[in-house]
Design a protein around this motif. Structure first.
Motif, PDB file in Angstrom:
ATOM      1  N   LEU A 114      -6.108   2.873   5.678  1.00 47.36           N
ATOM      2  CA  LEU A 114      -5.154   3.899   5.263  1.00 47.36           C
ATOM      3  C   LEU A 114      -5.851   5.229   4.985  1.00 47.36           C
ATOM      4  N   CYS A 115      -7.161   5.203   4.807  1.00 44.29           N
ATOM      5  CA  CYS A 115      -7.924   6.436   4.600  1.00 44.29           C
ATOM      6  C   CYS A 115      -8.353   6.996   5.946  1.00 44.29           C
ATOM      7  N   GLN A 116      -8.242   8.301   6.119  1.00 44.44           N
ATOM      8  CA  GLN A 116      -8.600   8.940   7.374  1.00 44.44           C
ATOM      9  C   GLN A 116     -10.096   8.811   7.625  1.00 44.44           C
ATOM     10  N   LYS A 117     -10.433   8.595   8.895  1.00 44.72           N
ATOM     11  CA  LYS A 117     -11.832   8.465   9.307  1.00 44.72           C
ATOM     12  C   LYS A 117     -12.329   9.772   9.928  1.00 44.72           C
ATOM     13  N   ASP A 118     -11.836  10.909   9.429  1.00 40.58           N
ATOM     14  CA  ASP A 118     -12.257  12.176   9.986  1.00 40.58           C
ATOM     15  C   ASP A 118     -13.736  12.427   9.702  1.00 40.58           C
ATOM     16  N   VAL A 119     -14.355  13.172  10.563  1.00 35.86           N
ATOM     17  CA  VAL A 119     -15.776  13.493  10.447  1.00 35.86           C
ATOM     18  C   VAL A 119     -15.928  15.003  10.314  1.00 35.86           C
ATOM     19  N   ASP A 125     -20.897  27.718   6.824  1.00 34.71           N
ATOM     20  CA  ASP A 125     -20.461  27.822   5.429  1.00 34.71           C
ATOM     21  C   ASP A 125     -20.601  26.500   4.681  1.00 34.71           C
ATOM     22  N   CYS A 126     -20.864  25.404   5.402  1.00 31.82           N
ATOM     23  CA  CYS A 126     -21.058  24.103   4.756  1.00 31.82           C
ATOM     24  C   CYS A 126     -22.110  23.331   5.568  1.00 31.82           C
ATOM     25  N   PRO A 127     -23.391  23.668   5.378  1.00 32.84           N
ATOM     26  CA  PRO A 127     -24.432  23.045   6.206  1.00 32.84           C
ATOM     27  C   PRO A 127     -24.705  21.584   5.861  1.00 32.84           C
ATOM     28  N   TYR A 128     -24.360  21.152   4.638  1.00 33.59           N
ATOM     29  CA  TYR A 128     -24.655  19.785   4.225  1.00 33.59           C
ATOM     30  C   TYR A 128     -23.396  19.101   3.690  1.00 33.59           C
ATOM     31  N   PRO A 129     -22.441  18.747   4.570  1.00 33.19           N
ATOM     32  CA  PRO A 129     -21.233  18.040   4.093  1.00 33.19           C
ATOM     33  C   PRO A 129     -21.568  16.602   3.698  1.00 33.19           C
ATOM     34  N   ARG A 130     -20.864  16.126   2.699  1.00 33.78           N
ATOM     35  CA  ARG A 130     -21.084  14.753   2.238  1.00 33.78           C
ATOM     36  C   ARG A 130     -19.758  14.182   1.754  1.00 33.78           C
ATOM     37  N   ARG A 131     -19.508  12.938   2.090  1.00 31.09           N
ATOM     38  CA  ARG A 131     -18.255  12.272   1.697  1.00 31.09           C
ATOM     39  C   ARG A 131     -18.508  11.483   0.424  1.00 31.09           C
ATOM     40  N   VAL A 132     -17.687  11.724  -0.618  1.00 31.05           N
ATOM     41  CA  VAL A 132     -17.916  11.113  -1.925  1.00 31.05           C
ATOM     42  C   VAL A 132     -16.605  10.544  -2.458  1.00 31.05           C
ATOM     43  N   GLU A 133     -16.736   9.601  -3.376  1.00 32.66           N
ATOM     44  CA  GLU A 133     -15.584   9.039  -4.076  1.00 32.66           C
ATOM     45  C   GLU A 133     -15.166   9.978  -5.206  1.00 32.66           C
ATOM     46  N   GLU A 172     -18.102   4.778   8.189  1.00 34.87           N
ATOM     47  CA  GLU A 172     -17.829   3.372   8.443  1.00 34.87           C
ATOM     48  C   GLU A 172     -17.286   3.205   9.863  1.00 34.87           C
ATOM     49  N   TRP A 173     -17.450   1.990  10.406  1.00 33.09           N
ATOM     50  CA  TRP A 173     -16.927   1.723  11.747  1.00 33.09           C
ATOM     51  C   TRP A 173     -15.404   1.791  11.716  1.00 33.09           C
ATOM     52  N   SER A 174     -14.826   2.398  12.730  1.00 29.85           N
ATOM     53  CA  SER A 174     -13.372   2.511  12.812  1.00 29.85           C
ATOM     54  C   SER A 174     -12.766   1.159  13.148  1.00 29.85           C
ATOM     55  N   ALA A 175     -11.424   1.084  13.042  1.00 28.74           N
ATOM     56  CA  ALA A 175     -10.721  -0.124  13.448  1.00 28.74           C
ATOM     57  C   ALA A 175     -10.877  -0.328  14.954  1.00 28.74           C
ATOM     58  N   CYS A 176     -10.789  -1.576  15.381  1.00 31.36           N
ATOM     59  CA  CYS A 176     -10.948  -1.906  16.797  1.00 31.36           C
ATOM     60  C   CYS A 176      -9.830  -1.238  17.601  1.00 31.36           C
ATOM     61  N   SER A 177     -10.174  -0.703  18.778  1.00 28.32           N
ATOM     62  CA  SER A 177      -9.186   0.016  19.586  1.00 28.32           C
ATOM     63  C   SER A 177      -8.147  -0.909  20.210  1.00 28.32           C
ATOM     64  N   ALA A 178      -8.411  -2.215  20.246  1.00 29.03           N
ATOM     65  CA  ALA A 178      -7.475  -3.179  20.836  1.00 29.03           C
ATOM     66  C   ALA A 178      -7.076  -4.202  19.781  1.00 29.03           C
ATOM     67  N   THR A 179      -5.770  -4.517  19.730  1.00 30.01           N
ATOM     68  CA  THR A 179      -5.299  -5.518  18.776  1.00 30.01           C
ATOM     69  C   THR A 179      -5.617  -6.930  19.216  1.00 30.01           C
ATOM     70  N   VAL A 188     -19.717   7.893  13.325  1.00 27.54           N
ATOM     71  CA  VAL A 188     -20.662   9.005  13.446  1.00 27.54           C
ATOM     72  C   VAL A 188     -21.830   8.715  12.522  1.00 27.54           C
ATOM     73  N   SER A 189     -23.049   8.799  13.054  1.00 31.24           N
ATOM     74  CA  SER A 189     -24.223   8.430  12.274  1.00 31.24           C
ATOM     75  C   SER A 189     -25.430   9.235  12.743  1.00 31.24           C
ATOM     76  N   ASN A 190     -26.408   9.375  11.845  1.00 32.33           N
ATOM     77  CA  ASN A 190     -27.669  10.018  12.204  1.00 32.33           C
ATOM     78  C   ASN A 190     -28.799   9.007  12.328  1.00 32.33           C
ATOM     79  N   GLN A 191     -28.461   7.723  12.425  1.00 30.20           N
ATOM     80  CA  GLN A 191     -29.470   6.681  12.525  1.00 30.20           C
ATOM     81  C   GLN A 191     -29.925   6.542  13.980  1.00 30.20           C
ATOM     82  N   ASN A 192     -30.707   7.502  14.409  1.00 31.51           N
ATOM     83  CA  ASN A 192     -31.267   7.512  15.758  1.00 31.51           C
ATOM     84  C   ASN A 192     -32.656   8.125  15.703  1.00 31.51           C
ATOM     85  N   ARG A 193     -33.271   8.262  16.852  1.00 32.49           N
ATOM     86  CA  ARG A 193     -34.671   8.697  16.912  1.00 32.49           C
ATOM     87  C   ARG A 193     -34.874  10.100  16.371  1.00 32.49           C
TER      88      ARG A 193
END
Length: 218
Positions: A114-119, A125-133, A172-179, A188-193
């Motif tokens: 139910l929460c949007q998975k927007d990135v 104007d916002c070089p370091y965005p961070r998602r917080v509770e 977080e991983w989105s919902a599966c595209s197929a039911t 979206v992640s920065n866990q790469n080389r």
């Protein structure tokens, strides 16, 4: 006859109040005398220890002949699902938390966020965005974090192939595209080389698709 053998008159009930498990209400026992904790789906039952009728459960004696005893089951073998100790009917929609909504299907359940998975990507104007509770709010929100990372950025520009301190970040991983059948989930992640934000995909499958009926010859 069973009532006369098992039920004592007058009724005698313990003084200590019962503390039932979550989603297990207090009900009258089979004798109609004392309050007991209603038995839930799959739990043993008998004449005295009754099942939770508010969830559509009855004491099923069909397996008693095998020596396993009677258990609480749905009436007329109706399918359902149990989540966190609560039983839901087939097709019933429920929310285990404010962040997801689920539906009971074929003895299991499918859920959607139910929460949007927007990135939010970095901007001038916002070089370091961070998602917080946020206290008092269910879904996390984006904030602009004032953090000095010039050294990290310079090290990345000079030698991107070298190992350098990189704070891992990702959605977080989105919902599966197929039911049903094979689909894919994204994040979206920065866990790469290069420790750069990128969209990543992986295969997923909620459940197999039902088999198509065989075609009859004309």
């Amino acid at each position: 006859q069973v009532c006369a053998q098992l039920c004592r008159r007058p009724c005698y009930c313990p003084w200590v109040p019962l503390r039932c498990p979550r989603e297990s209400p207090l009900v009258l026992d089979g004798c109609g005398c004392c309050k007991i904790c209603a038995r839930r789906l799959g739990e043993p039952c008998d004449f005295l220890h009754v099942c939770d009728q508010s969830q559509g459960l009855v004491c099923d004696y069909s397996s008693a002949s095998a020596g396993t005893g009677a258990t609480c089951n749905f009436e007329d073998d109706e399918e359902g699902c149990e989540v966190n100790g609560r039983v839901y009917r087939e097709g019933e929609v429920f929310q285990p938390s404010c962040k997801i909504q689920c539906q009971c299907l074929d003895g299991g359940f499918n859920c959607i966020p139910l929460c949007q998975k927007d990135v939010r990507l970095p901007t001038p104007d916002c070089p370091y965005p961070r998602r917080v509770e946020i206290p008092g709010k269910c879904c996390p929100e984006w904030i602009c974090e004032a953090q000095d990372q010039h050294l990290l950025r310079d090290a990345r520009a000079v030698s991107p192939l070298l190992r350098f301190p990189c704070q891992e970040w990702g959605t977080e991983w989105s919902a599966c595209s197929a039911t049903c059948g094979v689909g894919f989930a994204t994040r979206v992640s920065n866990q790469n080389r290069y420790c750069r934000l990128e969209t990543q995909r992986r295969l997923c499958m909620v459940r197999p698709c039902p088999a198509l009926p065989a075609a009859f010859p004309a």
